[in-house]
Every structure is written in C-alpha cells, then in structure tokens.
Design an enzyme around this catalytic site. Structure first.
Site, PDB file in Angstrom:
ATOM      1  CB  SER A 301      -0.919  -0.251   0.965  1.00 24.56           C
ATOM      2  OG  SER A 301      -2.027   0.927   1.128  1.00 24.56           O
ATOM      3  CG  ASP A 312       6.949   4.658 -12.374  1.00 23.96           C
ATOM      4  OD1 ASP A 312       7.737   3.679 -12.180  1.00 23.96           O
ATOM      5  OD2 ASP A 312       5.852   4.899 -12.276  1.00 23.96           O
ATOM      6  CE  LYS A 326      -4.895  -2.431   1.208  1.00 17.39           C
ATOM      7  NZ  LYS A 326      -5.079  -0.783   0.809  1.00 17.39           N
TER       8      LYS A 326
END
Length: 444
Positions: A301, A312, A326
């Site tokens: 999460s 990224d 998750k």
C-alpha cells in the site's frame, strides 16, 4: 491505503449524487427505473424476513446488534478484502493507530507463556523512566492477573487517560519475587521512523505510515545530518520492508521529501471526485543524494506508493524482493455513534500510469535473504494481494503476482539486502541499476 472522510462530507456527496441521478435520468423506457427500485426493496425485505426468523427461531436468543453488525460486515467484506465495518470501539482503535499517539505507558510488548513480555521500553516514556526493562514479565495489571487476558486485552487495560496511575506487577529475571511498579500514563507517540548512521550512509526505517511519519522522517534526516555531517553523507537507505502501509497523505509527503518535481501518485475511482493527482513540490530534503529503497513481500500500500514514485521518477533504486501488490485506496466513512465503514473507493497508479494491484512492484535489483537453518522448512514468503479471496483485479490484465520473501534477519550483518545497499552507496559493489538514469523518466 487509508483516506479519511467525514460523515458530513460523505453524506453530502452521496445525497447530491442521488439527487442528480434521479432528477436528470431520462425515462427512455417507462417503468424501468421504478422496477429497479422495487427490486432493491424486495431484496431489503429478504434481509428483514431472515433477520426476524433468526431472532424468533434460533436455538439461543441472539443479540440484535451483533446480527446487524455481522450482516453489514458481510456485505462489505463481500466486495473486496479491504472493505469492512468497524464498530465504535474498533473505529476508536483505528483512529489511535493512524493518529500515532495515545495515553499509555510507552512499552513494546508481546505474549509469552501466559504473561505479557516487555520487548523494549520506548525512550523518554513513563515506562522507561519507571525502570521497566526489556525482558520483564508483566504478570498483573492493577491487581488483575494477566494470565486471564489475551494480548489485546492487556494492552487495552494499560492504555488510558493521560495523568492516570496504573500499577504493574513485574517478574524480573534474577529477582526472587514479583514486585509492583506504579506508573502515571502520559501521551505516547508511536515511533514509525527510526534511523542510524551506517558509516557515511544514512539508514532510515519506516515501519508504518501514521500522522507522525513525515515529521519523523524530517527529524531523522536532520539527526543524520548532525551525526554524519551533511556534506559527508554519501546517500540514504529508506527501509520499507514489512511496512503494511497507512495514510495516503503521509505516503505522498514521504515521496515528496525525496523529489523536487513530478507526479507522486494518482488515484482513480468510480466518480470523478475520486480522481486525484498528487505532485511533488520544490525542495528535496536529501539534497539530491543517492537513495536506495528496500522492499519485500511485506511492503504494501503506502510503501508501494513511495517505492513506485521514486522508481518511476528515477530518483531511487529499488532493492529487495517483489512487494505485496495492494493498489487500492480505502476511505473511512464515520457513522456517528455506530462506528464507521472502511470502503474501497479508488485504485492508485504510479507516475508511469501502472497499477500495482495484485501485481506488486518488482525491484530494480533482486536480492534474496539467506534463511537460518531453523527457518528453512518454514514459509517465509507472503503470497501477496493476488492470493486474497475476492481481491480487485488489475485493470491492465495480464498475469497476477505480488508477494515474495518477507524475511529480514535480526542482525544487520546478516541482512544481505541491507549490506548490498551499503556496498552500492559505498562504491564497493556495482550494478547497472544504480544509480538510476534520470533521463529515462517517462513524461507525465
């Protein structure tokens, strides 16, 4: 990943949505809308019929409130593994966890042989000042024997209003008889961030994302600057292993701490008001120093939001094993004195637009831990989100994954993931994934 909501806000949004839908819906097929409503009420009548039959005919007289709670929770848990109902007490406990502070003593405890064992007292807390030591056994609390309680009951009894007294009966190794320690409760802050120098490298461990996490991170960086010297720090290791997640705003703040610009995360739900993009603001608390993020099968999460953003944006190298997977956001909707519901309202997406739901984040550098002999025959991997019954699927399709080795050795010297991260930052180990190439950032 939890997003907070108020009853007023939730009620306003739901009420407004219902008004617009019913008033603006063109009656292209007369009677269709009315039939749908009638069918819904028939289903509700079914619930009423079953409820009354259970109340009247069950072998023992059931408690009405327990039946209603079970029915509501059944409805929510049928949606996905992370939607659920919380009664008033459970809601209060959840608020304590996310707030990160409560009235208590300041000890980390576990259960051992029918007694509560002190793992460690927290620095500068009433327990530590009263002389409670790691390894102490708490055998009674205010005269009540602990052997008649489970761990949650014992912890609940030790928590309480600030400035109220409590007496613990302690059994200590080397002391012949148990003895009493009187302690006055105070405000305890859950320390979700811990740090230490590893030579010229700053090591920062985040164990959860509560309301204190970003402030804890900022304090940790300042502390490491003073201990090592800001100009001497070669880089930072951000350890998110076995971190189950927490608050969305804290995940965004932690990601922002290492970024000067660009997207951190985006959420997309069923309604447009649930679609939000979170961008970094100028200012990198680490002054652009190299960062390595440690993840494993227990990183979920909020941990995955931070790892995904830094991966990224090519701000950090991710090292370890694949994360839990998750990728959904839960909104907490209070129900007055009846507790609250935790409802999945959106999926989140990393800056490159990928959803990690039921897939997880793959590290740039995979490093598996060596298991000690006593654990070689035991399961030390997590199966991940994809193994949970009723989990949301990944919209992009493809093979599901998530979950992997989640073991972390207790000693730093045996921790292969940590040692490899130190070697990379020290320049003693080389890998093409470190440092990441900032030119490879996908425009967003």
């Amino acid at each position: 990943m939890i997003r907070n909501a108020t009853l007023l806000l939730a009620g306003t949004i739901i009420g407004a949505a219902a008004t617009v839908t019913l008033s603006q819906m063109p009656d292209l097929v007369p009677g269709v809308a009315h039939a749908a409503v009638s069918d819904t009420y028939r289903q509700l009548n079914l619930f009423g019929d079953v409820f009354e039959r259970v109340r009247s005919d069950y072998v023992e007289k059931p408690e009405d409130s327990a039946l209603v709670e079970a029915a509501v929770n059944g409805m929510l848990t049928s949606l996905d593994p992370h939607s659920s109902y919380m009664n008033a007490k459970e809601f209060k406990d959840m608020q304590v966890q996310t707030r990160g502070e409560f009235g208590g003593l300041g000890i980390e405890v576990t259960m051992e042989d029918g007694a509560v064992k002190v793992v460690s007292p927290i620095d500068d807390t009433p327990a530590q000042k009263a002389g409670i030591q790691a390894g102490d056994l708490i055998v009674a609390i205010d005269g009540d024997a602990v052997q008649n309680m489970n761990l949650n009951q014992a912890v609940e009894k030790m928590r309480g209003a600030v400035n109220t007294p409590i007496t613990l009966q302690i059994q200590r190794k080397g002391v012949a008889k148990p003895f009493d320690v009187k302690i006055v409760r105070d405000v305890i802050r859950i320390q979700s961030v811990k740090s230490r120098p590893e030579g010229d490298i700053g090591y920062i461990r985040i164990s959860s994302f509560n309301e204190q996490t970003f402030d804890g991170l900022k304090s940790a960086i300042d502390k490491l600057d003073n201990e090592i010297g800001r100009d001497k720090i070669k880089g930072y290791i951000l350890d998110l292993r076995n971190n189950p997640g927490g608050l969305l705003d804290q995940a965004v703040a932690v990601g922002d701490a290492f970024l000067d610009k660009g997207e951190i995360v985006a959420t997309r739900g069923r309604h447009s008001d649930q679609n939000t993009r979170y961008d970094a603001r100028p200012g990198d608390l680490s002054d652009g120093k190299p960062v390595i993020v440690l993840i494993n099968g227990g990183s979920a999460s909020a941990s995955e939001i931070v790892a995904g953003a830094l991966q990224d944006q090519k701000r950090a190298t991710i090292l370890g094993t694949r994360s839990f997977g998750k990728g959904s956001v839960q909104t907490i909707i209070p129900l007055g004195s009846n507790g609250a519901i935790r409802l999945t309202t959106a999926r989140y997406y990393t800056p490159s637009g990928r959803s990690i739901q039921a897939k997880g984040i793959d590290p740039d550098i995979q490093v598996l831990q060596d298991l000690p002999p006593e654990l070689k025959d035991q399961v030390t991997d997590t199966k991940g989100e994809a193994s949970l019954k009723g989990h949301l699927t990944n919209e992009a399709g493809g093979a599901e994954g998530g979950g992997s080795q989640a073991y972390v050795p207790p000693e730093a010297k045996d921790d292969k993931q940590l040692q490899q991260a130190i070697g990379l930052l020290d320049g003693k180990v080389a890998n093409s994934a470190f440092p990441p190439d900032p030119k490879a950032v996908v425009p967003n």
